[in-house]
Design an enzyme around this catalytic site. Sequence first.
Site, PDB file in Angstrom:
ATOM      1  N   SER A  86       0.782  -1.234   0.000  1.00  0.00           N
ATOM      2  CA  SER A  86       0.000   0.000   0.000  1.00  0.00           C
ATOM      3  C   SER A  86       0.812   1.281   0.000  1.00  0.00           C
ATOM      4  O   SER A  86       0.300   2.373   0.277  1.00  0.00           O
ATOM      5  CB  SER A  86      -1.076  -0.155   1.065  1.00  0.00           C
ATOM      6  OG  SER A  86      -1.438   0.813   1.808  1.00  0.00           O
ATOM      7  N   THR A 208       1.383   6.918  -0.221  1.00  0.00           N
ATOM      8  CA  THR A 208       0.507   5.742  -0.218  1.00  0.00           C
ATOM      9  C   THR A 208       0.035   5.393  -1.628  1.00  0.00           C
ATOM     10  O   THR A 208       0.054   6.246  -2.524  1.00  0.00           O
ATOM     11  CB  THR A 208      -0.738   6.033   0.651  1.00  0.00           C
ATOM     12  OG1 THR A 208      -1.500   4.845   0.823  1.00  0.00           O
ATOM     13  CG2 THR A 208      -1.649   7.074   0.017  1.00  0.00           C
ATOM     14  N   ARG A 218     -10.273   8.027  -7.173  1.00  0.00           N
ATOM     15  CA  ARG A 218     -10.382   8.323  -5.745  1.00  0.00           C
ATOM     16  C   ARG A 218      -9.030   8.811  -5.197  1.00  0.00           C
ATOM     17  O   ARG A 218      -7.982   8.236  -5.462  1.00  0.00           O
ATOM     18  CB  ARG A 218     -10.823   7.071  -4.993  1.00  0.00           C
ATOM     19  CG  ARG A 218     -11.007   7.253  -3.477  1.00  0.00           C
ATOM     20  CD  ARG A 218      -9.775   6.874  -2.687  1.00  0.00           C
ATOM     21  NE  ARG A 218      -9.999   6.859  -1.237  1.00  0.00           N
ATOM     22  CZ  ARG A 218      -9.044   6.713  -0.344  1.00  0.00           C
ATOM     23  NH1 ARG A 218      -7.806   6.555  -0.719  1.00  0.00           N
ATOM     24  NH2 ARG A 218      -9.329   6.723   0.952  1.00  0.00           N
ATOM     25  N   VAL A 219      -9.073   9.873  -4.436  1.00  0.00           N
ATOM     26  CA  VAL A 219      -7.889  10.375  -3.759  1.00  0.00           C
ATOM     27  C   VAL A 219      -8.194  10.381  -2.266  1.00  0.00           C
ATOM     28  O   VAL A 219      -9.281  10.794  -1.853  1.00  0.00           O
ATOM     29  CB  VAL A 219      -7.527  11.794  -4.258  1.00  0.00           C
ATOM     30  CG1 VAL A 219      -6.460  12.435  -3.384  1.00  0.00           C
ATOM     31  CG2 VAL A 219      -7.050  11.743  -5.714  1.00  0.00           C
ATOM     32  N   GLY A 220      -7.255   9.905  -1.479  1.00  0.00           N
ATOM     33  CA  GLY A 220      -7.458   9.860  -0.032  1.00  0.00           C
ATOM     34  C   GLY A 220      -6.921  11.089   0.665  1.00  0.00           C
ATOM     35  O   GLY A 220      -6.745  12.153   0.058  1.00  0.00           O
ATOM     36  N   ASP A 221      -6.666  10.945   1.942  1.00  0.00           N
ATOM     37  CA  ASP A 221      -6.159  12.059   2.750  1.00  0.00           C
ATOM     38  C   ASP A 221      -4.666  12.275   2.579  1.00  0.00           C
ATOM     39  O   ASP A 221      -4.163  13.363   2.820  1.00  0.00           O
ATOM     40  CB  ASP A 221      -6.426  11.767   4.227  1.00  0.00           C
ATOM     41  CG  ASP A 221      -5.711  10.487   4.680  1.00  0.00           C
ATOM     42  OD1 ASP A 221      -5.829   9.462   3.983  1.00  0.00           O
ATOM     43  OD2 ASP A 221      -5.021  10.531   5.711  1.00  0.00           O
ATOM     44  N   THR A 241      -2.925   7.815   9.216  1.00  0.00           N
ATOM     45  CA  THR A 241      -3.098   6.617   8.413  1.00  0.00           C
ATOM     46  C   THR A 241      -4.482   6.039   8.701  1.00  0.00           C
ATOM     47  O   THR A 241      -5.057   6.321   9.742  1.00  0.00           O
ATOM     48  CB  THR A 241      -1.992   5.579   8.741  1.00  0.00           C
ATOM     49  OG1 THR A 241      -2.220   4.389   7.997  1.00  0.00           O
ATOM     50  CG2 THR A 241      -1.969   5.224  10.214  1.00  0.00           C
ATOM     51  N   GLY A 242      -5.001   5.273   7.765  1.00  0.00           N
ATOM     52  CA  GLY A 242      -6.332   4.710   7.958  1.00  0.00           C
ATOM     53  C   GLY A 242      -7.291   5.187   6.879  1.00  0.00           C
ATOM     54  O   GLY A 242      -6.855   5.620   5.810  1.00  0.00           O
ATOM     55  N   GLY A 244      -9.001   7.322   4.760  1.00  0.00           N
ATOM     56  CA  GLY A 244      -8.700   8.720   4.468  1.00  0.00           C
ATOM     57  C   GLY A 244      -9.897   9.647   4.448  1.00  0.00           C
ATOM     58  O   GLY A 244      -9.777  10.835   4.771  1.00  0.00           O
TER      59      GLY A 244
HETATM   60  C1  SD4 Z   1      -5.961   6.522   2.185  1.00  0.00           C
HETATM   61  N1  SD4 Z   1      -5.015   6.961   4.346  1.00  0.00           N
HETATM   62  O1  SD4 Z   1      -5.707   6.553   0.992  1.00  0.00           O
HETATM   63  C2  SD4 Z   1      -4.832   6.201   3.153  1.00  0.00           C
HETATM   64  C3  SD4 Z   1      -4.787   4.727   3.346  1.00  0.00           C
HETATM   65  C4  SD4 Z   1      -4.062   4.259   4.553  1.00  0.00           C
HETATM   66  O2  SD4 Z   1      -3.370   2.656   5.973  1.00  0.00           O
HETATM   67  O3  SD4 Z   1      -3.542   5.017   5.343  1.00  0.00           O
HETATM   68  N2  SD4 Z   1      -3.973   3.018   4.830  1.00  0.00           N
HETATM   69  O4  SD4 Z   1      -7.084   6.709   2.644  1.00  0.00           O
END
Ligand code: SD4
Length: 331
Positions: A86, A208, A218-221, A241-242, A244
């Site tokens: 990831s 990431t 899709r774009v995360g945080d 992390t997690g 997003g």
């Molecule tokens: C996201 N925060 O793209 C990232 C994914 C992630 O542990 O942190 N995974 O949402």
Amino acid sequence: RSMSRRRFLKNLSLAGAGLAINPLKSAAQPFNLGPSIKDNPLVISTWIHGMEANQGAWSILESGGDSLDAVQKGVAVTENDLNNRSVGLGGRPDRDGHVTLDACIMDHDSRCGSVAFLEDIIHPIDVARAVMEKTPHVMLVGEGAQKWALENGFSKATFDVPVPPVQKDYEEWLIKSEYKTGVNVENHDTIGMLALDASGRMAGACTTSGMAYKIRGRVGDSPIIGAGLFMDGDVGGATATGVGEAMIRTAGCASVVESMRRGASPEEACYDIVQRILKKHPGVNGMQVGFLAMNMQGEYGGYSVYNGFNYALRTKDRNEMVDAKYMRTWE
Ligand code: SD4
């Protein structure tokens, strides 16, 4: 008439005085660049792969180098690892089979650069830093980001992306095409890193491949300044992390920094945002979110929704994993 005007002015100044003693606004701001951290470089980063990444950062920090160089080099170690599912081009693809990368970098002077939805480039963190230094912008995305990178000395990877074992998993996934946005033990490898160097400069980086099998685009945080990473040289920095979406909804890392500005310790500040995220997602189970924070004095801490979130710590004397505190346990 003049009386009432005088009274009006008096009221105004009272209002001003009232603001000045508002406990939120007048809270002490103890986190300044200062000599106390002089001989104390420090780096923390998310998850177990942070150990190796910290080593990359430490090679710069231990010789008095710049925190910005350190975090860039540190997270690049993880981007380079094609066994990481990831981060970097070894990551899992979106639901259409393309690996798309998100990354950003920021320092204590609020300088920052970011790339999102970037394909086929091994080190998005290097592109993020180049965006910061060579353009008047903060963020480039997708095709435009790749085009700009190729024009500015980067090249496309010459191996197959997704890498073969990931392509195989993807083909299996396609049979059911179940999209789960949860973060579990197999899907938690985003790296966020914060470093304070021997001169008291702080920097952070986050990179990431995002959620496995996400909707294309899709774009995360992680590449969003204020969500997956934030920093203010008067206060400190945070990374996350997690899932997003939760960090974006709450301006997660910016909120952590603002809590520290009002006097919260790094751990308290992470706890505050985790609590807020839970409040904003009532009834949501299985959503893991973890935060790390560090203040300019070199104090650090982490907090997550669920147990299992840990981070790697490297100082002169320590090189180890630390378990973050948490609110809930997995059932
Ligand atoms: C996201 N925060 O793209 C990232 C994914 C992630 O542990 O942190 N995974 O949402």
